[in-house]
Design an enzyme around this catalytic site. Structure first.
Site, PDB file in Angstrom:
ATOM      1  N   ALA A  35      22.023  97.200 -12.557  1.00 27.43           N
ATOM      2  CA  ALA A  35      21.636  95.995 -11.812  1.00 27.43           C
ATOM      3  C   ALA A  35      22.685  94.890 -11.966  1.00 27.43           C
ATOM      4  O   ALA A  35      22.988  94.171 -10.996  1.00 27.43           O
ATOM      5  CB  ALA A  35      20.275  95.502 -12.306  1.00 27.43           C
ATOM      6  N   HIS A  36      23.254  94.743 -13.156  1.00 27.63           N
ATOM      7  CA  HIS A  36      24.275  93.709 -13.345  1.00 27.63           C
ATOM      8  C   HIS A  36      25.539  94.036 -12.563  1.00 27.63           C
ATOM      9  O   HIS A  36      26.127  93.177 -11.910  1.00 27.63           O
ATOM     10  CB  HIS A  36      24.576  93.518 -14.845  1.00 27.63           C
ATOM     11  CG  HIS A  36      23.615  92.572 -15.503  1.00 27.63           C
ATOM     12  ND1 HIS A  36      22.373  92.959 -15.918  1.00 27.63           N
ATOM     13  CD2 HIS A  36      23.702  91.244 -15.769  1.00 27.63           C
ATOM     14  CE1 HIS A  36      21.731  91.914 -16.420  1.00 27.63           C
ATOM     15  NE2 HIS A  36      22.512  90.862 -16.353  1.00 27.63           N
ATOM     16  N   LYS A  37      25.929  95.296 -12.617  1.00 29.28           N
ATOM     17  CA  LYS A  37      27.127  95.696 -11.852  1.00 29.28           C
ATOM     18  C   LYS A  37      26.874  95.451 -10.353  1.00 29.28           C
ATOM     19  O   LYS A  37      27.740  94.948  -9.633  1.00 29.28           O
ATOM     20  CB  LYS A  37      27.421  97.181 -12.118  1.00 29.28           C
ATOM     21  CG  LYS A  37      28.729  97.649 -11.491  1.00 29.28           C
ATOM     22  CD  LYS A  37      29.067  99.063 -11.915  1.00 29.28           C
ATOM     23  CE  LYS A  37      30.449  99.472 -11.437  1.00 29.28           C
ATOM     24  NZ  LYS A  37      30.657  99.316  -9.999  1.00 29.28           N
TER      25      LYS A  37
END
Lengths: 204, 293
Positions: A35-37
């Site tokens: 999700a962060h990427k």
């Protein structure tokens, strides 16, 4: 115990100090590695389009003044298709270090919950933008799941269930401030002290 | 040895117990740790939360930790043994355990990034077989090894110039404690440290990981290693890292060390860091009956 409700104002965040015990209620968004990427690649590095723009329009307002929880839960789906959190402790936050400062700075996230602490880039972002890092007890998964009163929605299940964005409603979710907006970090201090003790042991 | 029709059901119960019930020796050691920490300190509060969670998970039959890790099965078996049936039964049990939420779907294709959704995939779950001399007895030890703690494991090659660690036991001490300092709270301590001195890169890690199966209170039969284990635990607990890296005295619950011969050119020290949620469970099959240790 300091009670906080989402969305959280900058003023409230700036009043918090390392060591404060807080109780959070409101909406969290879970986000971990994939999700962060994704947020960086599809929302912040370029103008989001299509489905990515739609998801940002949904999650953006919740993240602004909101809380990100580093967590890949065990979930259960009931007969009606409704999801429930079964076990939901924090995951190691250090892996999000390359991304977190931009997520805080560009999306307005006020609190990040995880375990193990984060590094200098995140600490700088906490100071600059008014955010905190909150520590939950790693592994305390069955207990923490009790504080999740409702799973409101889930996005990007194609990342796999642990990696999806879970939109959850929590009540009285307790954690400790371990990195504050004044540049203090318990993790930095414990690391420095333990390295010093190591050098004493071996007479370096 | 005959095939066993109930095997995948037995393995499912093995997984449920491993995921939801912490071994008594680990729980006792955590309780002892809490008693040793300063009243109302973050360390004491953290251990209190951990103990509360352990009891709740057992009561609700839900995972102690959401990262149910890599399921690692160690099988000890007689010479005539249906290994393929056991492997198939473990795979089936892992799939069913995932639907019952004893396990989180954890198997991710490393090339495509796709989660298989049922905890099976290439070399997943991990199964290791070893023949022993017992005639009609099979022992299966299941370990659920979480990713956060696995990431903090480390392998050092001695000499290590940066740490001033030479090719002797003092060098071994330096690298093990360096790994503990580097882990801080990231591996969910208090930890069980499992170490192999020597071997090659792969046997070192494999032998180290198996040390986690030893009970906390056992004594290493090698007096040199027994003394080293106690010394490492004591020194690690003087580092002040504490539970979850919050500061405190309970950093390591125990240290388990083995050794293996090495080639003259290599001197590896392989360290596996096991989180406080040291989930492991044994299943023993004897005379067609199953029991869980």
């Amino acid at each position: 115990m300091i009670k906080l409700k989402t969305p959280i104002t900058e003023e409230k965040i700036r009043s918090l100090k390392v060591g404060d015990v807080v109780s959070l209620s409101g909406v969290f968004i879970t986000a971990r590695d994939a999700a962060h990427k994704y947020m960086i690649d599809e929302w912040l590095d370029k103008e989001p389009r299509g489905e990515d723009a739609e998801l940002r329009a949904i999650l953006g307002p919740l993240l602004d003044g909101g809380v990100i929880y580093h967590c890949g839960p065990v979930v259960r789906q009931d007969e009606k298709g409704k999801w429930h959190f079964v076990a939901a402790g924090p995951t190691t936050s250090a892996r999000e270090e390359p991304y977190q400062h931009r997520v805080i700075g560009q999306l307005g996230v006020r609190a990040v919950i995880g375990k193990g602490g984060m590094g200098e880039m995140t600490l700088d972002a906490c100071v600059k933008h008014g955010a905190v890092y909150l520590h939950a007890v790693g592994g305390a998964a069955s207990l923490i799941a009790q504080q999740v009163v409702e799973v409101e929605d889930v996005y990007k299940t194609e990342f796999g269930l642990p990696e999806a964005f879970w939109r959850i409603r929590v009540e009285d979710f307790q954690c400790v401030v371990t990195m504050d907006s004044h540049g203090e970090s318990l993790h930095k201090k414990v690391l420095q002290d333990s390295r010093k003790r190591y050098e004493e042991i071996f007479g370096a | 040895m005959k095939t066993i029709p109930e095997l995948s059901d037995w393995a499912l119960e093995l997984i449920r117990l491993a995921s939801t019930r912490l071994p008594a020796d680990i729980r006792e050691s955590l309780a002892k740790g809490r008693a040793s920490e300063v009243e109302n300190s973050p360390a004491a509060a953290t251990l209190g939360t951990i103990l509360e969670n352990i009891d709740l998970a057992e009561k609700l039959s839900t995972p102690i930790c959401q990262d149910t890790g890599t399921p690692v099965f160690y099988v000890q078996h007689p010479w005539d043994f249906p290994a393929a049936q056991f492997k198939a039964a473990f795979t089936e049990a892992v799939k069913v355990a995932t639907t019952k939420n004893y396990l989180r779907p954890n198997a991710v294709d490393s090339i495509t990034g796709k989660n298989s959704g049922d905890n099976t995939g290439d070399h997943f779950p991990a199964v290791y077989f070893e023949q022993w001399d017992r005639e009609d007895e099979v022992r299966v030890d299941l370990m659920l090894k979480g990713g956060g703690s696995e990431n903090t494991g480390a392998q050092y090659a001695l000499p290590h110039a940066g740490l001033g660690a030479g090719r002797d036991l003092d060098g071994v001490r330096k690298v093990i404690l360096d790994a503990v300092v580097n882990a801080q709270g990231k591996g969910c301590g208090p930890a069980v440290l499992a170490v192999c001195i020597g071997g090659d890169r792969s046997s070192g890690y494999a032998l180290a990981k198996k040390q986690i199966l030893r009970p906390l209170g056992d004594k290493n039969p090698d007096p040199v290693l027994a003394a080293l284990e106690d010394e490492i635990t004591e020194k690690a607990n003087s580092l002040g890292i504490g539970p979850m890296g919050f500061g405190g005295m309970t950093t390591v619950l125990g240290t388990k060390i083995t050794s293996a011969h090495r080639v003259p050119a290599s001197f590896f020290v392989s360290i596996i860091y096991m989180c406080w949620a040291a989930r492991k469970q044994a299943m023993i099959i004897r005379g067609g009956e199953v029991s869980y240790d």
